[in-house]
Design a protein around this motif. Structure first.
Motif, PDB file in Angstrom:
ATOM      1  N   LEU A   1      25.490  -3.190   5.683  1.00 35.93           N
ATOM      2  CA  LEU A   1      24.228  -3.829   5.331  1.00 35.93           C
ATOM      3  C   LEU A   1      23.829  -3.564   3.882  1.00 35.93           C
ATOM      4  CD1 LEU A   1      21.866  -5.497   6.422  1.00 35.93           C
ATOM      5  CD2 LEU A   1      20.786  -3.364   7.130  1.00 35.93           C
ATOM      6  N   ALA A   2      23.764  -2.299   3.497  1.00 30.71           N
ATOM      7  CA  ALA A   2      23.287  -1.968   2.151  1.00 30.71           C
ATOM      8  C   ALA A   2      24.270  -2.419   1.078  1.00 30.71           C
ATOM      9  CB  ALA A   2      23.036  -0.466   2.039  1.00 30.71           C
ATOM     10  N   HIS A   3      25.541  -2.058   1.226  1.00 34.05           N
ATOM     11  CA  HIS A   3      26.512  -2.420   0.204  1.00 34.05           C
ATOM     12  C   HIS A   3      26.692  -3.931   0.139  1.00 34.05           C
ATOM     13  CE1 HIS A   3      30.523  -3.015  -1.612  1.00 34.05           C
ATOM     14  NE2 HIS A   3      30.108  -2.049  -2.406  1.00 34.05           N
ATOM     15  N   GLY A   4      26.688  -4.577   1.283  1.00 32.37           N
ATOM     16  CA  GLY A   4      26.823  -6.027   1.291  1.00 32.37           C
ATOM     17  C   GLY A   4      25.686  -6.704   0.552  1.00 32.37           C
TER      18      GLY A   4
ATOM     19  N   GLU B   1      20.673   1.618   4.486  1.00 33.99           N
ATOM     20  CA  GLU B   1      19.534   0.986   3.831  1.00 33.99           C
ATOM     21  C   GLU B   1      18.232   1.345   4.534  1.00 33.99           C
ATOM     22  OE1 GLU B   1      18.901  -3.083   1.476  1.00 33.99           O
ATOM     23  OE2 GLU B   1      19.587  -3.345   3.529  1.00 33.99           O
ATOM     24  N   SER B   2      18.258   1.392   5.864  1.00 36.03           N
ATOM     25  CA  SER B   2      17.057   1.779   6.603  1.00 36.03           C
ATOM     26  C   SER B   2      16.703   3.231   6.342  1.00 36.03           C
ATOM     27  CB  SER B   2      17.261   1.553   8.104  1.00 36.03           C
ATOM     28  OG  SER B   2      17.384   0.181   8.395  1.00 36.03           O
ATOM     29  N   LEU B   3      17.708   4.102   6.282  1.00 41.81           N
ATOM     30  CA  LEU B   3      17.448   5.515   6.006  1.00 41.81           C
ATOM     31  C   LEU B   3      16.858   5.692   4.610  1.00 41.81           C
ATOM     32  CD1 LEU B   3      20.638   7.177   7.547  1.00 41.81           C
ATOM     33  CD2 LEU B   3      18.357   6.944   8.565  1.00 41.81           C
ATOM     34  N   ALA B   4      17.392   4.957   3.638  1.00 43.45           N
ATOM     35  CA  ALA B   4      16.851   5.045   2.278  1.00 43.45           C
ATOM     36  C   ALA B   4      15.411   4.542   2.237  1.00 43.45           C
ATOM     37  CB  ALA B   4      17.726   4.242   1.321  1.00 43.45           C
ATOM     38  N   GLN B   5      15.129   3.471   2.966  1.00 39.96           N
ATOM     39  CA  GLN B   5      13.761   2.936   2.997  1.00 39.96           C
ATOM     40  C   GLN B   5      12.795   3.942   3.622  1.00 39.96           C
ATOM     41  OE1 GLN B   5      13.484  -0.882   4.881  1.00 39.96           O
ATOM     42  NE2 GLN B   5      11.256  -0.916   4.868  1.00 39.96           N
ATOM     43  N   LEU B   6      13.225   4.592   4.686  1.00 42.13           N
ATOM     44  CA  LEU B   6      12.378   5.609   5.329  1.00 42.13           C
ATOM     45  C   LEU B   6      12.146   6.789   4.386  1.00 42.13           C
ATOM     46  CD1 LEU B   6      14.045   5.480   8.841  1.00 42.13           C
ATOM     47  CD2 LEU B   6      11.655   4.891   8.342  1.00 42.13           C
TER      48      LEU B   6
ATOM     49  N   PHE C   1      25.434   4.703  -3.999  1.00 39.35           N
ATOM     50  CA  PHE C   1      25.272   3.324  -4.450  1.00 39.35           C
ATOM     51  C   PHE C   1      23.996   2.704  -3.904  1.00 39.35           C
ATOM     52  CE2 PHE C   1      27.107   2.708  -0.275  1.00 39.35           C
ATOM     53  CZ  PHE C   1      26.447   1.581   0.181  1.00 39.35           C
ATOM     54  N   ALA C   2      23.581   3.136  -2.696  1.00 39.83           N
ATOM     55  CA  ALA C   2      22.430   2.518  -2.033  1.00 39.83           C
ATOM     56  C   ALA C   2      21.101   2.939  -2.650  1.00 39.83           C
ATOM     57  CB  ALA C   2      22.440   2.853  -0.547  1.00 39.83           C
ATOM     58  N   VAL C   3      21.105   4.046  -3.407  1.00 37.32           N
ATOM     59  CA  VAL C   3      19.840   4.567  -3.948  1.00 37.32           C
ATOM     60  C   VAL C   3      19.879   4.739  -5.462  1.00 37.32           C
ATOM     61  CG1 VAL C   3      19.127   5.694  -1.804  1.00 37.32           C
ATOM     62  CG2 VAL C   3      20.611   6.926  -3.401  1.00 37.32           C
ATOM     63  N   GLU C   4      20.833   4.111  -6.110  1.00 38.07           N
ATOM     64  CA  GLU C   4      20.950   4.239  -7.575  1.00 38.07           C
ATOM     65  C   GLU C   4      19.647   3.871  -8.271  1.00 38.07           C
ATOM     66  OE1 GLU C   4      25.242   3.586  -9.478  1.00 38.07           O
ATOM     67  OE2 GLU C   4      24.585   1.886  -8.251  1.00 38.07           O
ATOM     68  N   ASN C   5      19.081   2.737  -7.914  1.00 32.82           N
ATOM     69  CA  ASN C   5      17.839   2.299  -8.563  1.00 32.82           C
ATOM     70  C   ASN C   5      16.688   3.241  -8.257  1.00 32.82           C
ATOM     71  OD1 ASN C   5      19.123   0.076  -9.665  1.00 32.82           O
ATOM     72  ND2 ASN C   5      18.549  -1.290  -8.001  1.00 32.82           N
ATOM     73  N   ASP C   6      16.614   3.733  -7.034  1.00 31.22           N
ATOM     74  CA  ASP C   6      15.544   4.665  -6.658  1.00 31.22           C
ATOM     75  C   ASP C   6      15.650   5.976  -7.431  1.00 31.22           C
ATOM     76  OD1 ASP C   6      14.384   2.977  -4.655  1.00 31.22           O
ATOM     77  OD2 ASP C   6      16.046   3.488  -3.343  1.00 31.22           O
TER      78      ASP C   6
END
Length: 300
Positions: free
Chosen positions: A102-105, A226-231, A244-249
């Protein structure tokens, strides 16, 4: 149609057998009945056997005719398959089923699809973003873009890159609950984890030169990073996800990296998985080549 070659003769004979008469075959082929009769006679003369038994009311195949028909159909089908494959090489087309996490896609694969479909307008991309493992060998997808070590499999794999993992939390969460200084401090925190079985039994850390896995607990588990990063951004707890999923954060300060001194720097490879071999459709090959070109060295 051209009936001068052997394939043309086979087509005429197969049509006669299917239509049940010379006149019906002639109409289907756009030929005269006499032309069809001459072609069948030419085949029989060359082979030295009778292929058809013709009466005023019926037409039947001899045993030799049945054998010739089976061989003719097989040869014509093989020729059609070869021509289709060669044409496919020149202009790949058809539905291409792609699955990715989900996140990488969302972050890496989706942004490439516009350029890909512009380059190959004959290909329809059928995209499925999910952290659920899809059975490529079983025909559920044509290409899977997946993180993780490769298990023994007859699938072909092209490496796209690799990523590390990072433990993160929001500044707000840390202000309320404190910042863990050593891995064992996580035992007093709300650790958000994946709900599917992973290779490691817990969160891995390296302390005093030794690797260990820490069994953490928390109030929420999810099936995608992606859900874990959002939480984690929302201040619910601490997560360990692909960098990669949280680089911007991390760049904006929305999330803070934790326990980096204890990060084992384990790297997780990213591959494109597909059924390889000489029968691999051109649409699969060009897609894999495209994402290798675009994604290699981009994964953090």
């Amino acid at each position: 149609m051209d009936v001068t070659g052997r394939s043309g003769e086979m087509t005429v004979f197969a049509t006669v057998a299917e239509q049940g008469s010379l006149s019906a075959a002639a109409r289907a082929l756009g030929l005269t009945p006499s032309a069809v009769s001459r072609i069948v006679a030419r085949i029989e003369a060359r082979l030295g056997v009778r292929l058809l038994v013709r009466t005023t009311r019926a037409l039947a195949l001899t045993a030799e005719g049945q054998a010739y028909l089976r061989a003719a159909r097989r040869i014509l089908a093989d020729m059609a398959e070869v021509e289709e494959a060669i044409a496919d090489q020149a202009s790949p087309r058809g539905r291409l089923r792609v699955t990715a996490s989900l996140a990488h896609g969302r972050l890496y694969v989706v942004p490439l699809l516009g350029d890909f479909t512009a380059r190959y307008p004959g290909i329809l991309v059928d995209l499925n973003l999910s952290d659920r493992i899809v059975d490529v060998l079983g025909g559920q997808a044509d290409v899977a873009v997946r993180f993780g070590q490769l298990a023994d499999s007859p699938l072909t794999a092209r490496k796209l890159g690799e990523t590390g993992r990072v433990v993160v939390a929001s500044p707000g969460y840390l202000a309320r609950h404190g910042t863990p200084q050593v891995p064992d401090d996580l035992l007093g925190h709300n650790c958000l984890s994946f709900n599917f079985r992973r290779a490691e039994p817990g969160w891995p850390f390296r302390e005093d030169g030794r690797d260990r896995a820490l069994a953490v607990t928390g109030s929420i588990e999810a099936n995608n990073g992606e859900s874990l990063a959002q939480l984690a951004r929302a201040g619910v707890g601490i997560a360990r996800v692909g960098r990669f999923a949280v680089e911007n954060d991390l760049a904006t300060g929305a999330l803070v990296p934790l326990l980096e001194a204890f990060n084992p720097q384990d790297r997780e490879p990213l591959h494109a998985l597909f059924v390889g071999g000489s029968t691999t459709p051109a649409r699969v090959r060009v897609f894999v080549d495209f994402i290798v070109e675009r994604l290699a060295a981009r994964v953090a």
